[in-house]
Write a protein that holds these residues in place. Structure first.
Motif, PDB file in Angstrom:
ATOM      1  N   MET A 180       0.847  -1.199   0.000  1.00  0.00           N
ATOM      2  CA  MET A 180       0.000   0.000   0.000  1.00  0.00           C
ATOM      3  C   MET A 180       0.883   1.249   0.000  1.00  0.00           C
ATOM      4  SD  MET A 180      -3.036   1.002   2.642  1.00  0.00           S
ATOM      5  CE  MET A 180      -4.021   2.458   2.339  1.00  0.00           C
ATOM      6  N   LYS A 181       0.562   2.199  -0.886  1.00  0.00           N
ATOM      7  CA  LYS A 181       1.389   3.401  -0.994  1.00  0.00           C
ATOM      8  C   LYS A 181       1.167   4.318   0.202  1.00  0.00           C
ATOM      9  CE  LYS A 181       1.545   3.468  -6.023  1.00  0.00           C
ATOM     10  NZ  LYS A 181       1.272   4.253  -7.246  1.00  0.00           N
ATOM     11  N   PRO A 182       2.217   4.981   0.659  1.00  0.00           N
ATOM     12  CA  PRO A 182       2.064   5.928   1.781  1.00  0.00           C
ATOM     13  C   PRO A 182       1.161   7.088   1.399  1.00  0.00           C
ATOM     14  CG  PRO A 182       4.212   6.155   0.745  1.00  0.00           C
ATOM     15  CD  PRO A 182       3.598   4.924   0.147  1.00  0.00           C
ATOM     16  N   GLN A 183       0.421   7.607   2.369  1.00  0.00           N
ATOM     17  CA  GLN A 183      -0.546   8.667   2.115  1.00  0.00           C
ATOM     18  C   GLN A 183       0.028  10.077   2.259  1.00  0.00           C
ATOM     19  OE1 GLN A 183      -3.738   8.032   1.033  1.00  0.00           O
ATOM     20  NE2 GLN A 183      -2.834   5.977   0.882  1.00  0.00           N
ATOM     21  N   ALA A 184       1.247  10.176   2.790  1.00  0.00           N
ATOM     22  CA  ALA A 184       1.822  11.499   3.045  1.00  0.00           C
ATOM     23  C   ALA A 184       1.870  12.390   1.806  1.00  0.00           C
ATOM     24  CB  ALA A 184       3.217  11.353   3.657  1.00  0.00           C
ATOM     25  N   PRO A 185       2.295  11.886   0.635  1.00  0.00           N
ATOM     26  CA  PRO A 185       2.349  12.748  -0.556  1.00  0.00           C
ATOM     27  C   PRO A 185       0.980  13.316  -0.927  1.00  0.00           C
ATOM     28  CG  PRO A 185       3.642  10.768  -0.896  1.00  0.00           C
ATOM     29  CD  PRO A 185       2.873  10.563   0.371  1.00  0.00           C
ATOM     30  N   VAL A 186      -0.082  12.507  -0.764  1.00  0.00           N
ATOM     31  CA  VAL A 186      -1.431  12.982  -1.066  1.00  0.00           C
ATOM     32  C   VAL A 186      -1.812  14.122  -0.135  1.00  0.00           C
ATOM     33  CG1 VAL A 186      -3.860  12.348  -1.163  1.00  0.00           C
ATOM     34  CG2 VAL A 186      -2.118  10.731  -1.946  1.00  0.00           C
ATOM     35  N   LYS A 187      -1.501  13.938   1.156  1.00  0.00           N
ATOM     36  CA  LYS A 187      -1.794  14.963   2.140  1.00  0.00           C
ATOM     37  C   LYS A 187      -1.036  16.244   1.827  1.00  0.00           C
ATOM     38  CE  LYS A 187      -1.831  15.806   7.119  1.00  0.00           C
ATOM     39  NZ  LYS A 187      -1.505  15.235   8.452  1.00  0.00           N
ATOM     40  N   LEU A 188       0.235  16.105   1.420  1.00  0.00           N
ATOM     41  CA  LEU A 188       1.049  17.261   1.075  1.00  0.00           C
ATOM     42  C   LEU A 188       0.458  17.987  -0.130  1.00  0.00           C
ATOM     43  CD1 LEU A 188       3.590  18.930   1.495  1.00  0.00           C
ATOM     44  CD2 LEU A 188       4.828  17.302   0.058  1.00  0.00           C
ATOM     45  N   LYS A 189       0.005  17.215  -1.131  1.00  0.00           N
ATOM     46  CA  LYS A 189      -0.584  17.804  -2.334  1.00  0.00           C
ATOM     47  C   LYS A 189      -1.826  18.611  -1.977  1.00  0.00           C
ATOM     48  CE  LYS A 189      -2.500  16.608  -6.843  1.00  0.00           C
ATOM     49  NZ  LYS A 189      -2.852  15.503  -7.776  1.00  0.00           N
ATOM     50  N   ARG A 190      -2.670  18.041  -1.138  1.00  0.00           N
ATOM     51  CA  ARG A 190      -3.880  18.745  -0.728  1.00  0.00           C
ATOM     52  C   ARG A 190      -3.543  20.026   0.021  1.00  0.00           C
ATOM     53  NH1 ARG A 190      -7.500  13.596   1.413  1.00  0.00           N
ATOM     54  NH2 ARG A 190      -8.082  12.804  -0.668  1.00  0.00           N
ATOM     55  N   THR A 191      -2.512  19.972   0.836  1.00  0.00           N
ATOM     56  CA  THR A 191      -2.109  21.153   1.590  1.00  0.00           C
ATOM     57  C   THR A 191      -1.643  22.249   0.644  1.00  0.00           C
ATOM     58  OG1 THR A 191      -1.448  19.801   3.476  1.00  0.00           O
ATOM     59  CG2 THR A 191      -0.551  22.020   3.364  1.00  0.00           C
ATOM     60  N   ARG A 192      -0.883  21.877  -0.366  1.00  0.00           N
ATOM     61  CA  ARG A 192      -0.416  22.858  -1.341  1.00  0.00           C
ATOM     62  C   ARG A 192      -1.591  23.452  -2.116  1.00  0.00           C
ATOM     63  NH1 ARG A 192       4.811  19.516  -3.707  1.00  0.00           N
ATOM     64  NH2 ARG A 192       6.285  20.076  -2.035  1.00  0.00           N
ATOM     65  N   GLU A 193      -2.553  22.593  -2.478  1.00  0.00           N
ATOM     66  CA  GLU A 193      -3.728  23.078  -3.194  1.00  0.00           C
ATOM     67  C   GLU A 193      -4.521  24.055  -2.331  1.00  0.00           C
ATOM     68  OE1 GLU A 193      -5.802  19.566  -4.276  1.00  0.00           O
ATOM     69  OE2 GLU A 193      -4.549  19.176  -6.052  1.00  0.00           O
ATOM     70  N   ALA A 194      -4.647  23.722  -1.048  1.00  0.00           N
ATOM     71  CA  ALA A 194      -5.382  24.601  -0.144  1.00  0.00           C
ATOM     72  C   ALA A 194      -4.679  25.948   0.003  1.00  0.00           C
ATOM     73  CB  ALA A 194      -5.542  23.935   1.221  1.00  0.00           C
ATOM     74  N   LYS A 195      -3.354  25.900   0.124  1.00  0.00           N
ATOM     75  CA  LYS A 195      -2.587  27.141   0.234  1.00  0.00           C
ATOM     76  C   LYS A 195      -2.699  27.957  -1.050  1.00  0.00           C
ATOM     77  CE  LYS A 195       0.847  25.625   3.633  1.00  0.00           C
ATOM     78  NZ  LYS A 195       2.287  25.338   3.883  1.00  0.00           N
ATOM     79  N   GLY A 196      -2.667  27.255  -2.183  1.00  0.00           N
ATOM     80  CA  GLY A 196      -2.804  27.951  -3.454  1.00  0.00           C
ATOM     81  C   GLY A 196      -4.148  28.641  -3.578  1.00  0.00           C
ATOM     82  N   GLU A 197      -5.206  27.975  -3.135  1.00  0.00           N
ATOM     83  CA  GLU A 197      -6.536  28.579  -3.186  1.00  0.00           C
ATOM     84  C   GLU A 197      -6.626  29.764  -2.232  1.00  0.00           C
ATOM     85  OE1 GLU A 197     -10.385  29.281  -4.447  1.00  0.00           O
ATOM     86  OE2 GLU A 197      -8.727  28.143  -5.315  1.00  0.00           O
ATOM     87  N   ASP A 198      -5.997  29.652  -1.071  1.00  0.00           N
ATOM     88  CA  ASP A 198      -5.975  30.773  -0.128  1.00  0.00           C
ATOM     89  C   ASP A 198      -5.298  31.988  -0.751  1.00  0.00           C
ATOM     90  OD1 ASP A 198      -7.263  29.295   1.793  1.00  0.00           O
ATOM     91  OD2 ASP A 198      -5.447  28.800   2.928  1.00  0.00           O
ATOM     92  N   THR A 199      -4.193  31.748  -1.449  1.00  0.00           N
ATOM     93  CA  THR A 199      -3.476  32.846  -2.104  1.00  0.00           C
ATOM     94  C   THR A 199      -4.338  33.468  -3.202  1.00  0.00           C
ATOM     95  OG1 THR A 199      -1.338  31.803  -1.657  1.00  0.00           O
ATOM     96  CG2 THR A 199      -1.403  33.490  -3.376  1.00  0.00           C
ATOM     97  N   ARG A 200      -4.984  32.636  -3.975  1.00  0.00           N
ATOM     98  CA  ARG A 200      -5.857  33.128  -5.054  1.00  0.00           C
ATOM     99  C   ARG A 200      -6.979  33.989  -4.485  1.00  0.00           C
ATOM    100  NH1 ARG A 200     -10.332  31.099  -7.870  1.00  0.00           N
ATOM    101  NH2 ARG A 200     -10.362  31.603 -10.092  1.00  0.00           N
TER     102      ARG A 200
END
Length: 208
Positions: free
Chosen positions: A1-21
């Motif tokens: 099973m693949k680790p979930q950390a990269p997915v969580k990191l991606k979501r965090t970046r997306e959330a930060k990007g939306e906050d900036t927008r």
């Protein structure tokens, strides 16, 4: 099973990007509200958002691209604000009063909105017409529901589209009273304007 950390990191970046927008939209509303579209340069918007100028192009292709998205984004915020202020248990004239009360509450809380709207027809015509069509559609659906419930008497369904623009026009000029105080503010405060508006809708203007 693949680790979930990269997915969580991606979501965090997306959330930060939306906050900036969203922060860029908010800064643009403030700058356009104060100086108009013509005075709203990228540097001023970025300074207001407290962001580096180069960051702008991570979110928008150009200043015009931002302008083209600004009013529709504000319009969605306005619609969400209105929906959140309407009591589902009320109908007819009381529902209409709540709708316009929520509109003026949004104008008060978002002082740049009116200038963004009023200048968009010249500086961002695509955004302006998208905004008008969005509100036309929402208002039309609301009036059709009222018509089906028997809350609107004496009108045919094919007349609804014209009524929509008449009501939108009333709101637009009421906004001018709110914004520019063309008459004595003691006679044109928001509460009194809304009561007069409701009286007009309920009683009509001419008795014959």
């Amino acid at each position: 099973m693949k680790p979930q950390a990269p997915v969580k990191l991606k979501r965090t970046r997306e959330a930060k990007g939306e906050d900036t927008r969203l922060a860029l939209f908010e800064a643009a509303v403030q700058v356009v509200g104060e100086e108009g579209y013509a005075g709203a340069g990228i540097a001023k918007i970025m300074a207001r958002a407290n962001l580096a100028s180069g960051t702008f192009y991570n979110y928008f292709e150009s200043r015009q691209d931002l302008f083209n998205q600004l009013l529709p984004a504000l319009g969605e915020r306005l619609l969400a604000h209105i929906r959140g202020r309407i009591d589902d248990s009320v109908a007819g004239i009381e529902r209409e009063k709540q709708r316009i009360e929520a509109y003026f509450d949004f104008c008060r809380k978002t002082p740049g909105f009116l200038r963004v709207l009023n200048e968009a027809e010249v500086f961002a015509p695509e955004a302006f017409h998208k905004h008008i069509r969005r509100f036309q559609d929402g208002y039309r659906r609301s009036l059709i529901r009222s018509h089906s419930r028997g809350e609107i008497a004496g009108w045919e369904l094919e007349e609804i589209d014209v009524l929509v623009f008449m009501l939108m026009g009333l709101r637009s000029y009421m906004t001018m009273l709110y914004q520019y105080e063309y008459i004595d503010p003691r006679k044109s405060n928001i509460e009194s304007m809304i009561n007069i508006y409701a009286k007009l809708l309920k009683n009509g203007l001419f008795s014959k």
